[in-house]
Design a protein around this motif. Sequence first.
Motif, PDB file in Angstrom:
ATOM      1  N   ASP A   1     147.181   3.219  79.460  1.00 25.67           N
ATOM      2  CA  ASP A   1     147.021   4.669  79.395  1.00 25.67           C
ATOM      3  C   ASP A   1     148.403   5.293  79.146  1.00 25.67           C
ATOM      4  O   ASP A   1     149.412   4.766  79.599  1.00 25.67           O
ATOM      5  CB  ASP A   1     146.453   5.145  80.739  1.00 25.67           C
ATOM      6  CG  ASP A   1     146.061   6.599  80.696  1.00 25.67           C
ATOM      7  OD1 ASP A   1     144.881   6.871  80.481  1.00 25.67           O
ATOM      8  OD2 ASP A   1     146.966   7.462  80.894  1.00 25.67           O
TER       9      ASP A   1
ATOM     10  N   LYS B   1     146.016  12.467  87.703  1.00 22.87           N
ATOM     11  CA  LYS B   1     144.899  11.606  87.272  1.00 22.87           C
ATOM     12  C   LYS B   1     144.512  10.664  88.397  1.00 22.87           C
ATOM     13  O   LYS B   1     145.391  10.062  89.033  1.00 22.87           O
ATOM     14  CB  LYS B   1     145.329  10.770  86.052  1.00 22.87           C
ATOM     15  CG  LYS B   1     144.813  11.307  84.750  1.00 22.87           C
ATOM     16  CD  LYS B   1     145.095  10.279  83.659  1.00 22.87           C
ATOM     17  CE  LYS B   1     144.376  10.664  82.368  1.00 22.87           C
ATOM     18  NZ  LYS B   1     144.729   9.741  81.299  1.00 22.87           N
TER      19      LYS B   1
ATOM     20  N   ASP C   1     140.865   6.186  87.329  1.00 24.12           N
ATOM     21  CA  ASP C   1     140.574   6.568  85.942  1.00 24.12           C
ATOM     22  C   ASP C   1     141.669   6.131  84.991  1.00 24.12           C
ATOM     23  O   ASP C   1     141.576   6.332  83.787  1.00 24.12           O
ATOM     24  CB  ASP C   1     140.420   8.095  85.833  1.00 24.12           C
ATOM     25  CG  ASP C   1     139.226   8.564  86.624  1.00 24.12           C
ATOM     26  OD1 ASP C   1     138.364   7.716  86.924  1.00 24.12           O
ATOM     27  OD2 ASP C   1     139.187   9.756  86.966  1.00 24.12           O
ATOM     28  N   ILE C   2     142.769   5.589  85.581  1.00 27.55           N
ATOM     29  CA  ILE C   2     143.870   5.194  84.706  1.00 27.55           C
ATOM     30  C   ILE C   2     143.713   3.734  84.327  1.00 27.55           C
ATOM     31  O   ILE C   2     143.704   2.866  85.188  1.00 27.55           O
ATOM     32  CB  ILE C   2     145.233   5.398  85.404  1.00 27.55           C
ATOM     33  CG1 ILE C   2     145.373   6.854  85.841  1.00 27.55           C
ATOM     34  CG2 ILE C   2     146.378   4.989  84.485  1.00 27.55           C
ATOM     35  CD1 ILE C   2     146.629   7.134  86.645  1.00 27.55           C
TER      36      ILE C   2
END
Lengths: 331, 641
Positions: A175, A166, A170-171
């Motif tokens: 998460d 990932k 985007d984390i």
Amino acid sequence: MRIPNSTIVRNYTHTLSNNLNRLNRCTDQVMTGRRFSAGYEDPASAVRAMNIRRSLSRIDSYKDNVKTLQSKYDAAETTLGQLSNRCVDVQDYFNNALNGTNDADEYKVFAANLTQLRDEMIDLINGRFAGNYLFGGTNVSNDLPFQRTVVAGSSPPEYQLTYNGKNIFDIAQGDPCTTDNTYVDIGLDMQVNMSTGAIASGTAFDSSLRAIDYLGLGEDNLVYILDNMITALESGNFNPNEHGQLLTSFQQATNRVNLGLAQMGADTNYLKYTYERLENEEDNLIKRQDAIEFVNSEEAIMSLKMQEYVYNAALQMGTRLLQPSLFNFLS
Amino acid sequence: MLRPTFLSFETAKKALSASQYGLDTVGHNISNVNTPGYTRQRVDQVSISPTGYRSKFQIHGSQGPGMGSEVQGISQVRDPFLDNRYRTEAANYGELSIKSNALMDLVSVFDEIMKDGLWSQFGELINALDKFKDNVTSEDMATVVRNYARQLTQVMNKNASELETILKQQYSDLSVSVGDINSIVEQVARLNELIMEDHFYGVPSNELMDQRNLLLDQLSEYLDITVEYTSTTVGDRKVQQCNVYINGLWDSPLISSGSYNQLKLEPSIGDGGSQSLNDWVSNADGCVSLSLIDGVSGLAVKGVSDLTPLFETGQLGGALGGYVQVINGDGIYSSDGSSFRGVAYYRKALDELAVQFAQVMNGLNTPSYDNHINSCTENIARLTEMINAETALASPDNEAVAQWEQERMEYLEKLNGFLPIDDFSLADTPGFDWDNIATAGSGALLIQNGQAQEVVQTLDNDGEIVSLLLGATDLAPELAQGRRYLFVGAGNDPSVITAKTITISEEWVKDAFWMTTNLSPTVDGGEDSNHGDNIARFYYALNSQSYSFANGFSGTCQEFLVGMQSDLSLDKQLNNTLADASFNVISGIIKQRDAVSAVSTDEEAINMIIYQNYYNAAARYMTVLDEALGTIIQGMGVVGR
């Protein structure tokens, strides 16, 4: 009461066999050192003995788990230590770049050095212990946990940083990959929710170490900042005033590594104390087991001797058993 | 008053003969000092009254001295009360010692104080799961867990076969005992006839009575018996008759004088008839039944249902009662829940453990199946609630209805994901009139061919779906297809698990990773993620989770085994204590009986001296009489010659 011959013989046989039984029991106790050799000889102690055995077997397993964790944490601590050293090196180089009067070629040399350090740091964070990734969270043997890869189809090549596949941008905090855990049972009465499989935190030790906890997410990421440093040095228009900010960011990111190192020290300590606690518990249990299952050998031998003496006396009586009867005196 | 001249010679002769009988009896007693069952004998001697006492022509006032002594017979010195006490206690001791032996056999199967058994195997499996949990991607660990699981099933199989061996042994001992009992009964009946005959002719028959008493003593170890002596008239004489009853069966004596009944032993399963021995041993419901048949005709006297319960409940003791209790005793599993914990109990308990263990492990290994059940139950409940709420909406509130509809759609879709529905359509198909559903029952959720169908789910106690009816269609078999079994019974069939047949499934044998390691989806999407939360469930299920067993026990599998061993230990200890006590009582009675009936050599020596002197005295008396008479014959009237 009439005492006929058969009564005398029967009494003697009975007593002798009782004595022999007792002697046998004493011999068993001395030979095996055990208080009882089957549950029915002492049912209450037998149940306690079984429970102690179970606890001992569990503690053995817990100790093994803690030992494994200790090794893993030692390895992780070393790795983080090395990472921290690299960070200091990076800061030194970048400081030199900021403060000296360097020309473009010299900046390139700094950039090359930093690139070298960056690759080393990525290798470190992807390090393994006993074949498993140290900092991959629950990812222990898939693709490398922390990667710097080319974005597909980008030209000129753009790089992205990924953790467990990932992109670090985007984390979000919270998460799943920032909270995944590998709980190890170290004897804290582990509780599992049977319908969800979730282990209640605090009842087991979470041994999951995540690279991003130490490197940071998004713009705060250590490697991301380092990349920016390298890009700035390579760009040809490096400006200490403009790029001085990067050093501050990097120092903050370094703090996260050091914080992690400190936290790890605390965890290692906790494991050490846990191990000591388990050993104490084991000692106590073994002492109780001794008291319940085993005889005091002096006592056992004493009673064996006593029983031997009684048995011998009984045997000697045997020779006097059939006393002469009136018949012997008739002439 | 006249005195017959030669009368005293008769007295002297009787005295000589009596002292000789005395000496003979001393010899007989000494010879039998070590004969089992021998009762010491003594001479029954009475004095004889003077001639004519109470006779028709007696001369009044002419009472002379008595006419010496007469030997009436040789009789036994025996106390029937002690015999009865002995026989009651012997039955008790017989029962206890049979139970004691059987319990010892059971101890050698289950007791884990000196050796490792099933309990230790559970420990090994738990430790292996603990390690596997932290390292679920390791094939080594997966194999180790599988090996321990296999070993556990093998130990269980071995224990179950050991129990069958014990059962076979007990059955064979029991049938030998029944044969022995029948033979004793027959012998006693024969002796009864002989003794009656002897008594009829006035023969004391002491030796035959000794034999009979010895046989009755032996019989009393096998059975709770009462021996009754009555007198009966044969012709013009009274003779003694001996009857033997099994206690409580007063209407059908085991032995009545010369006629007798025999015991019949049959292996049976449940209440069914007789079975072949091998089928019987391998059936967990196998038990033995006893009936009483006529010794000659073989016709039934007391049926199985009359006799067997007396032994099973311990109402009748004796070795026979011991055997029946050991074989049939299923403890808490019996109808009244209070019978002896014998082989049957431990077989059933072990089977129960096997089934419970397999069910737990199999259930955990198909978490999606568990989810099916949970979700079905939850969604069905929620949807039913919503439908009811909707029909209850008084005035059509468009907004509320729309919200209901949306939420309902979500639930239906969830349900659709879990139920393998092909020919069913969701109730929310366009144009479906929701108002109609109320008429189809509160559980109606889905329509088939335009008809609302009720969903009825039936679960058993273990949470397994028994049936999931959608209208008339049962979806349970289809649901079960996706299950991953770890433990199976014979023929890889998970529905027929017993302790004897439990084994790991063929799929697990082929694939070490057949155990489902992850319950929730893995974070990184990788198949070999080390999440292992399902192994944690396995570990927790065996290590800490309590289960309720049919025998009333509640705890982990290991605790169940400790409980079982503890029950066994306590039973064995209690039995030993009782057997010791009973042995002491018996020893006391034997001592008392010996004091009355056994031969003492000193006593016989004294008797011998007495009889010898008696004989000498009698002989001297004879000589004196002879001399006195000689005086008359030779010395009188010499003067006038």
